[in-house]
Design a protein around this motif. Structure first.
Motif: not given
Length: 365
Positions: A215-237
């Motif tokens: 799900f984390i990858w989609d947070l960076g791809r959606d215009e509603r949340t793309a600019d919200t996050f400074h960085a993200i991390a995924t574990i086994i996803g």
């Protein structure tokens, strides 16, 4: 039962609308009367579990305030998303996680995915690209023998379709909820946090494990949340097959991806493999390989992906090998993209290794 189901422990196995706070709260009110209350907006959120209503659906989440939290000193904010069948305690039950949050002064919000509310007690889940429709991101590829447009082999994979997704699923590969818009909920949750906590809006991060990591990858791809996050991390996803799009954020979004080379549930593939991978746990789901998605997001960060990624020195997680490229946008210690893999790691979170490295990566960005 789908192999992404989480069980707890130090090594965790597997895997538009308006919002308002619910009256059913179980939180300790933050009483920081000795601080400068005028510095941050004060809404009274404190450590504990509460809920909010979004799109008419009650969404539960846990709040963790670090030991030195103060309304006079904005904290970084970290959102944590559990795996399929997990809950809001999945990360915060770990002493390692809580100690690191305290040490680095991070507030953590851990929301609960939806699904358990449906008939048949479908596991709590996060919906992401392909997981509702059951369709992959590249359709039928003529260059792949016997290829299909599905995210699974319907002949060898059980039908996990949630009742709420019966009309949305294109095939029996669907396996997450359709009760609510998860991206919209996250956008609203962050907005509520900014009104009710003293946080640095320029230091908002997200981490997810297994289904939560997908799900984390989609947070960076959606215009509603793309600019919200400074960085993200995924574990086994990892994303499902064919979903290779990079982040929408201008100049890219820093990400650290941690996978296990012995993971049969969400296999990353070999370092040189840019194709999709296939589960080997009795079911047949298809995922984008770790190298392919890292290269796509690295390209958005300005990395020189014309050559293979190279090993990045780090002395934090001895059991993880991390690789990246030259010229990537990012911090001082780490490039903006880290593809980290454990040679002996399966479908586990391995928090004693992964969490300190994730926090170091966030702090460096």
């Amino acid at each position: 039962m789908k192999a992404l189901l989480i069980t707890m422990g130090l090594f965790l196995v597997s895997c538009g609308g308006s919002g308002s706070l619910s009256d059913k709260k179980q939180i300790q009110q933050n009483d920081d009367s000795g601080s400068d209350a005028g510095y941050c907006q004060q809404g009274g959120w404190g450590s504990g579990t509460t809920s909010m209503t979004f799109n008419g659906v009650e969404r539960q989440f846990r709040i963790y305030l670090p030991a030195n939290y103060s309304s006079a000193n904005p904290s970084s904010l970290l959102l944590g998303f559990h795996g399929w069948g997990g809950d809001e305690n999945e990360f915060l039950s770990s002493q390692i996680v809580r100690d690191q949050l305290d040490q680095h002064n991070y507030v953590m919000l851990a929301p609960l995915g939806l699904g358990a509310e449906e008939p048949g007690s479908s596991p709590s889940s996060w919906s992401f690209s392909g997981s509702i429709s059951g369709l992959d991101g590249d359709g039928v590829n003529s260059e792949v023998a016997n290829d299909s447009d599905k995210i699974c082999d319907i002949n060898t994979t059980p039908d996990y379709t949630y009742p709420s997704c019966k009309s949305a699923a294109s095939n029996s590969c669907s396996w997450t909820q359709c009760l609510d818009d998860d991206i919209g909920f996250v956008a609203n949750l962050v907005a509520q946090a900014e009104q009710n906590l003293c946080i640095d809006s320029g230091r908002i991060f997200a981490v997810g494990g297994s289904n939560g990591g997908m799900f984390i990858w989609d947070l960076g791809r959606d215009e509603r949340t793309a600019d919200t996050f400074h960085a993200i991390a995924t574990i086994i996803g990892l994303p499902h097959r064919g979903y290779l799009a990079g982040p929408m954020k201008a100049n890219g979004l820093p990400v650290i991806s941690i996978t296990g080379m012995k993971d049969n549930t969400v296999p990353p593939g070999n370092w040189s493999n840019k194709s999709f991978t296939t589960t080997a746990n009795g079911e047949t789901f298809f995922y984008t390989g770790a190298t392919a998605i890292a290269e796509s997001w690295g390209n958005a960060l300005g990395c020189d992906i014309s050559s293979p990624s190279e090993r990045v020195k780090q002395d934090i997680a001895s059991n993880l090998e991390c690789r990246s490229w030259n010229y990537c946008e990012g911090g001082n210690r780490f490039p903006g993209i880290l593809d980290c893999r454990g040679a002996d790691m399966g479908h586990v979170y391995n928090l004693d290794q992964s969490w300190p490295l994730i926090m170091a990566f966030f702090n460096d960005q």
